[in-house]
Design a protein around this motif. Structure first.
Motif, PDB file in Angstrom:
ATOM      1  N   PRO A  39       0.807  -1.237   0.000  1.00  0.00           N
ATOM      2  CA  PRO A  39       0.000   0.000   0.000  1.00  0.00           C
ATOM      3  C   PRO A  39       0.836   1.281   0.000  1.00  0.00           C
ATOM      4  O   PRO A  39       0.366   2.336  -0.425  1.00  0.00           O
ATOM      5  CB  PRO A  39      -0.829  -0.137   1.286  1.00  0.00           C
ATOM      6  N   GLY A  40       2.066   1.197   0.507  1.00  0.00           N
ATOM      7  CA  GLY A  40       2.953   2.364   0.476  1.00  0.00           C
ATOM      8  C   GLY A  40       3.951   2.302  -0.658  1.00  0.00           C
ATOM      9  O   GLY A  40       4.933   3.054  -0.662  1.00  0.00           O
ATOM     10  N   GLY A  41       3.725   1.418  -1.629  1.00  0.00           N
ATOM     11  CA  GLY A  41       4.678   1.179  -2.705  1.00  0.00           C
ATOM     12  C   GLY A  41       4.989   2.380  -3.570  1.00  0.00           C
ATOM     13  O   GLY A  41       6.135   2.568  -4.008  1.00  0.00           O
ATOM     14  N   GLN A  42       3.966   3.216  -3.824  1.00  0.00           N
ATOM     15  CA  GLN A  42       4.199   4.389  -4.668  1.00  0.00           C
ATOM     16  C   GLN A  42       5.059   5.432  -3.966  1.00  0.00           C
ATOM     17  O   GLN A  42       5.796   6.175  -4.615  1.00  0.00           O
ATOM     18  CB  GLN A  42       2.855   5.006  -5.090  1.00  0.00           C
ATOM     19  N   PHE A  43       4.986   5.475  -2.646  1.00  0.00           N
ATOM     20  CA  PHE A  43       5.897   6.337  -1.895  1.00  0.00           C
ATOM     21  C   PHE A  43       7.342   5.880  -2.108  1.00  0.00           C
ATOM     22  O   PHE A  43       8.245   6.695  -2.321  1.00  0.00           O
ATOM     23  CB  PHE A  43       5.565   6.280  -0.394  1.00  0.00           C
ATOM     24  N   ILE A  44       7.552   4.561  -2.050  1.00  0.00           N
ATOM     25  CA  ILE A  44       8.893   4.008  -2.213  1.00  0.00           C
ATOM     26  C   ILE A  44       9.387   4.203  -3.635  1.00  0.00           C
ATOM     27  O   ILE A  44      10.563   4.532  -3.870  1.00  0.00           O
ATOM     28  CB  ILE A  44       8.910   2.509  -1.848  1.00  0.00           C
ATOM     29  N   LEU A  45       8.508   4.012  -4.614  1.00  0.00           N
ATOM     30  CA  LEU A  45       8.883   4.202  -6.020  1.00  0.00           C
ATOM     31  C   LEU A  45       9.378   5.632  -6.238  1.00  0.00           C
ATOM     32  O   LEU A  45      10.414   5.852  -6.881  1.00  0.00           O
ATOM     33  CB  LEU A  45       7.686   3.897  -6.926  1.00  0.00           C
ATOM     34  N   ASN A  46       8.635   6.596  -5.720  1.00  0.00           N
ATOM     35  CA  ASN A  46       9.024   7.997  -5.870  1.00  0.00           C
ATOM     36  C   ASN A  46      10.358   8.278  -5.197  1.00  0.00           C
ATOM     37  O   ASN A  46      11.201   9.015  -5.713  1.00  0.00           O
ATOM     38  CB  ASN A  46       7.930   8.880  -5.259  1.00  0.00           C
ATOM     39  N   LEU A  47      10.586   7.651  -4.040  1.00  0.00           N
ATOM     40  CA  LEU A  47      11.834   7.823  -3.289  1.00  0.00           C
ATOM     41  C   LEU A  47      13.022   7.249  -4.056  1.00  0.00           C
ATOM     42  O   LEU A  47      14.061   7.910  -4.212  1.00  0.00           O
ATOM     43  CB  LEU A  47      11.705   7.139  -1.928  1.00  0.00           C
ATOM     44  N   VAL A  48      12.872   6.012  -4.544  1.00  0.00           N
ATOM     45  CA  VAL A  48      13.953   5.357  -5.285  1.00  0.00           C
ATOM     46  C   VAL A  48      14.230   6.083  -6.598  1.00  0.00           C
ATOM     47  O   VAL A  48      15.383   6.246  -7.013  1.00  0.00           O
ATOM     48  CB  VAL A  48      13.610   3.874  -5.539  1.00  0.00           C
ATOM     49  N   ASP A  49      13.167   6.551  -7.252  1.00  0.00           N
ATOM     50  CA  ASP A  49      13.327   7.249  -8.526  1.00  0.00           C
ATOM     51  C   ASP A  49      14.178   8.506  -8.356  1.00  0.00           C
ATOM     52  O   ASP A  49      15.056   8.786  -9.178  1.00  0.00           O
ATOM     53  CB  ASP A  49      11.951   7.614  -9.093  1.00  0.00           C
ATOM     54  N   PHE A  50      13.932   9.253  -7.281  1.00  0.00           N
ATOM     55  CA  PHE A  50      14.684  10.502  -7.093  1.00  0.00           C
ATOM     56  C   PHE A  50      16.100  10.236  -6.595  1.00  0.00           C
ATOM     57  O   PHE A  50      17.079  10.645  -7.219  1.00  0.00           O
ATOM     58  CB  PHE A  50      13.960  11.426  -6.114  1.00  0.00           C
ATOM     59  N   TYR A  51      16.220   9.554  -5.456  1.00  0.00           N
ATOM     60  CA  TYR A  51      17.529   9.402  -4.822  1.00  0.00           C
ATOM     61  C   TYR A  51      18.408   8.362  -5.517  1.00  0.00           C
ATOM     62  O   TYR A  51      19.607   8.564  -5.690  1.00  0.00           O
ATOM     63  CB  TYR A  51      17.356   8.998  -3.352  1.00  0.00           C
ATOM     64  N   GLY A  52      17.811   7.234  -5.895  1.00  0.00           N
ATOM     65  CA  GLY A  52      18.609   6.133  -6.417  1.00  0.00           C
ATOM     66  C   GLY A  52      18.859   6.165  -7.902  1.00  0.00           C
ATOM     67  O   GLY A  52      19.771   5.494  -8.397  1.00  0.00           O
ATOM     68  N   VAL A  53      18.050   6.963  -8.644  1.00  0.00           N
ATOM     69  CA  VAL A  53      18.174   6.942 -10.107  1.00  0.00           C
ATOM     70  C   VAL A  53      18.388   8.343 -10.675  1.00  0.00           C
ATOM     71  O   VAL A  53      19.459   8.658 -11.181  1.00  0.00           O
ATOM     72  CB  VAL A  53      16.925   6.283 -10.756  1.00  0.00           C
ATOM     73  N   SER A  54      17.384   9.207 -10.588  1.00  0.00           N
ATOM     74  CA  SER A  54      17.425  10.500 -11.288  1.00  0.00           C
ATOM     75  C   SER A  54      18.583  11.379 -10.835  1.00  0.00           C
ATOM     76  O   SER A  54      19.377  11.856 -11.662  1.00  0.00           O
ATOM     77  CB  SER A  54      16.102  11.249 -11.086  1.00  0.00           C
ATOM     78  N   PHE A  55      18.683  11.619  -9.542  1.00  0.00           N
ATOM     79  CA  PHE A  55      19.727  12.505  -9.017  1.00  0.00           C
ATOM     80  C   PHE A  55      21.116  11.914  -9.266  1.00  0.00           C
ATOM     81  O   PHE A  55      22.043  12.608  -9.675  1.00  0.00           O
ATOM     82  CB  PHE A  55      19.493  12.746  -7.521  1.00  0.00           C
ATOM     83  N   THR A  56      21.229  10.614  -9.036  1.00  0.00           N
ATOM     84  CA  THR A  56      22.507   9.939  -9.274  1.00  0.00           C
ATOM     85  C   THR A  56      22.886   9.978 -10.746  1.00  0.00           C
ATOM     86  O   THR A  56      24.043  10.223 -11.109  1.00  0.00           O
ATOM     87  CB  THR A  56      22.423   8.476  -8.800  1.00  0.00           C
ATOM     88  N   ALA A  57      21.899   9.726 -11.627  1.00  0.00           N
ATOM     89  CA  ALA A  57      22.160   9.692 -13.071  1.00  0.00           C
ATOM     90  C   ALA A  57      22.656  11.039 -13.578  1.00  0.00           C
ATOM     91  O   ALA A  57      23.502  11.098 -14.482  1.00  0.00           O
ATOM     92  CB  ALA A  57      20.904   9.277 -13.826  1.00  0.00           C
ATOM     93  N   LEU A  58      22.155  12.141 -13.014  1.00  0.00           N
ATOM     94  CA  LEU A  58      22.591  13.472 -13.429  1.00  0.00           C
ATOM     95  C   LEU A  58      24.090  13.662 -13.152  1.00  0.00           C
ATOM     96  O   LEU A  58      24.845  14.108 -14.022  1.00  0.00           O
ATOM     97  CB  LEU A  58      21.777  14.539 -12.690  1.00  0.00           C
ATOM     98  N   ILE A  59      24.524  13.291 -11.959  1.00  0.00           N
ATOM     99  CA  ILE A  59      25.942  13.455 -11.608  1.00  0.00           C
ATOM    100  C   ILE A  59      26.817  12.513 -12.432  1.00  0.00           C
ATOM    101  O   ILE A  59      27.887  12.897 -12.930  1.00  0.00           O
ATOM    102  CB  ILE A  59      26.137  13.195 -10.103  1.00  0.00           C
ATOM    103  N   LEU A  60      26.365  11.275 -12.621  1.00  0.00           N
ATOM    104  CA  LEU A  60      27.141  10.309 -13.394  1.00  0.00           C
ATOM    105  C   LEU A  60      27.216  10.705 -14.867  1.00  0.00           C
ATOM    106  O   LEU A  60      28.210  10.414 -15.534  1.00  0.00           O
ATOM    107  CB  LEU A  60      26.520   8.918 -13.256  1.00  0.00           C
ATOM    108  N   ALA A  61      26.184  11.366 -15.379  1.00  0.00           N
ATOM    109  CA  ALA A  61      26.210  11.837 -16.768  1.00  0.00           C
ATOM    110  C   ALA A  61      27.316  12.867 -16.972  1.00  0.00           C
ATOM    111  O   ALA A  61      28.000  12.872 -18.004  1.00  0.00           O
ATOM    112  CB  ALA A  61      24.859  12.432 -17.154  1.00  0.00           C
ATOM    113  N   ILE A  62      27.493  13.748 -15.981  1.00  0.00           N
ATOM    114  CA  ILE A  62      28.589  14.718 -16.057  1.00  0.00           C
ATOM    115  C   ILE A  62      29.920  13.980 -16.071  1.00  0.00           C
ATOM    116  O   ILE A  62      30.828  14.301 -16.862  1.00  0.00           O
ATOM    117  CB  ILE A  62      28.524  15.700 -14.866  1.00  0.00           C
TER     118      ILE A  62
END
Length: 583
Positions: free
Chosen positions: A408-431
């Protein structure tokens, strides 16, 4: 220089003869197989599922302009660069970074981001299957209100005041499919059994290789036509294409545009390098790049138009603003698309089956690319492990990790992983990736490699993007994002402190790969060298860098020796910079 590089016709003739003695390397059966596989990877859930809700969160038209700018000066150049790196090296993303060993951790971090992405992409596929199964019901279950929903549900047949009502599609998704909690302060709950079954089926199917044709576009165009003919739809579409100019200086909008381009094109995750590594060495991929990136952009714009058309209709029905007509978040696609399908007067079930089948196939295309990248990295390191054992292991581990999104709290976790574990990390790694190719390895040498491989010169547009424009814009977005960084929320609901700590741990895990791999590569150097020489050595390509085929590798090594003899060493730093970009 004329004696160093052969005439293009002779070069390509030599390359074709090499295909027969390619050291046992796996290759695409033909050029179309590579093209359609890249389309399958890039034109997927990133466009149909992720683009609409990211655009909605960032103001519609305010988001579209930065997105298109980023696509041209970051997305397309990096896409071309990664395809060329993979094709030239013939190796997975980790081994491809032998071109700049000091930043090999960039590739390792990208693989970790890919692992995080594939877990929640599979959860989206599970939701898609859940909708697909109930689409066979005589009446679509998201098309009507339930008695226990009370007066908050928007009943199309009711004559009551419809102001500030919620569509039955939105209530069905949150209350029946997700059984979502209002917050996760007390935990995320246990997985929903029906979603777990759908998730298991999704992971079972991920191993299949599916190549798509025009089917997704037929479905999307029909949905678009239906969406724009609904009352109020044009207001939503107008909102999608009309920017609020003052909001263009908001760094979070540019951050969202950059990360969405990463997802739409599947760049900076290692998957494209892996796909291109199976190419014939001399394949001219330029036309492929134009076709794929154009189709990707069209898919995103069509998906956005459908979504905002439906949101405009809901705004019209509920007499609320566009921004308040529906709750945002990762589930937006499972609200707007079903709502549009429910408005069909003739056989809405048939169209629901077609749409969710299409969405699931798109999901398979995206996740198979991610899975191939992960397996290739392991296979490059442990070549004796069979593909089937790696595929089974990935599916089992991926299924277990993805269960968290089925709660039931899965979408909260998805949003958390998407930002911290993927999007933000991917931006720095792209540089880091652009620094590795553009400055440590060098644009000049990279373009010389392209000429050796394809027999063609590289235009100034690509040189400037790889060396200056793309890294400068990414760095600017990162700095402004950090300066304006606010606590992450999900549908305006705050996370508990522990969730943010877990999130930053995910970011740290990805970024720590850079210094850890740099230290590992430093340690691997010959111990007889002094510290300075060892450091300088990891700034240079490793001895194994170059074409995978032994005959081409020998030819390439000889060419590099001849180039080094003929080229004059620049002493002035500004001359070196100029030579790197324009030389």
């Amino acid at each position: 220089m004329s004696g160093v590089i052969k005439a293009e016709s002779l070069l390509l003739e030599d390359r074709q003869s090499v295909k027969k003695i390619n050291n046992g390397k796996e290759q695409w059966g033909n050029g179309l197989e590579f093209l359609f596989s890249c389309i399958s990877l890039s034109v997927g859930l990133g466009n149909i599922w992720r683009f609409p809700y990211i655009a909605f969160q960032n103001g519609g038209g305010t988001f579209v302009i930065p997105y298109l700018i980023v696509l041209l000066i970051i997305g397309r150049p990096i896409y071309y660069m990664e395809i060329l790196v993979g094709q030239f090296s013939g190796k997975g993303c980790l081994q491809a970074f032998n071109m700049a060993p000091i930043l090999k951790g960039v590739a390792a971090g990208q693989v970790l981001a890919t692992i995080a992405s594939i877990t929640y992409y599979s959860s989206v596929m599970a939701l898609t299957l859940r909708f697909l199964f109930v689409a066979f019901f005589p009446v679509l279950p998201w098309s009507y209100c339930r008695p226990n929903w009370g007066s908050e549900c928007l009943d199309a047949n009711s004559i009551e005041n419809k102001t500030n009502k919620i569509s039955p599609a939105e209530l069905y998704f949150h209350k029946i499919v997700l059984r979502e909690y209002d917050n996760i302060d007390e935990g995320i709950g246990l997985p929903n059994w029906d979603l777990v079954i759908c998730l298991a089926i999704s992971w079972f199917i991920i191993g299949a290789v599916l190549i798509k044709g025009t089917f997704p576009y037929i479905i999307l165009v029909v949905l678009l036509i239906r969406a724009v003919t609904l009352p109020g739809a044009m207001q939503g579409i107008k909102f999608f294409f009309t920017p609020v100019w003052k909001n263009l200086i908001n760094p979070m909008v540019w951050y969202a545009a950059v990360t969405q381009v990463f997802f739409s094109l599947a760049i900076c995750f290692g998957t494209l390098i892996t796909y291109a590594s199976y190419n014939n060495f001399s394949r001219n991929v330029y036309n492929d790049i134009v076709i794929i990136t154009t189709m990707d952009t069209c898919s995103s714009i069509i998906a956005g138009s459908i979504t905002f058309g439906i949101v405009g209709h809901l705004s019209y029905e509920t007499k609320s603003s566009i921004a308040d007509a529906v709750k945002g978040g990762a589930g937006l696609a499972f609200i707007t698309y079903p709502d549009a399908i429910a408005k069909f007067k003739i056989l809405p079930q048939a169209f629901a089956i077609l749409f969710f089948s299409m969405l699931f196939i798109l999901g398979v295309g995206s996740t198979v690319g991610m899975g191939s990248c992960i397996i290739r990295v392991v296979k490059d390191r442990f070549p004796l492990i069979s593909n089937w054992s790696l595929s089974v292991s990935l599916s089992v581990i991926g299924f277990m990790c993805s269960l968290v999104y089925m709660t039931p709290g899965g979408q909260f976790i998805l949003n958390l992983v998407d930002f911290y574990g993927v999007s933000f990390t991917a931006l720095i790694l792209a540089i880091g990736e652009l620094v590795a190719v553009g400055w440590i390895y060098g644009v000049k040498r990279f373009c010389e490699d392209i000429k050796f491989m394809l027999g063609m010169n590289t235009s100034i547009y690509w040189r400037l993007c790889w060396s200056l424009i793309s890294p400068a814009l990414l760095l600017s977005v990162l700095i402004y994002t950090l300066l304006d960084l606010r606590p992450l929320t999900y549908k305006n609901r705050e996370y508990p402190r522990a969730a943010h700590i877990i999130g930053w741990c995910l970011t740290t895990l990805g970024l720590l790969q850079i210094p850890l791999w740099a230290a590992y590569e430093f340690y691997r150097q010959d111990n007889t060298r002094d510290v300075k020489k060892k450091f300088l050595n990891i700034l240079k390509p490793s001895p194994s860098w170059g074409p995978l085929n032994s005959h081409l590798h020998e030819e390439y090594s000889n060419q590099r020796l001849e180039l080094q003899i003929n080229q004059e060493k620049s002493k002035n730093i500004f001359n070196k910079i100029y030579e790197n970009i324009f030389g």
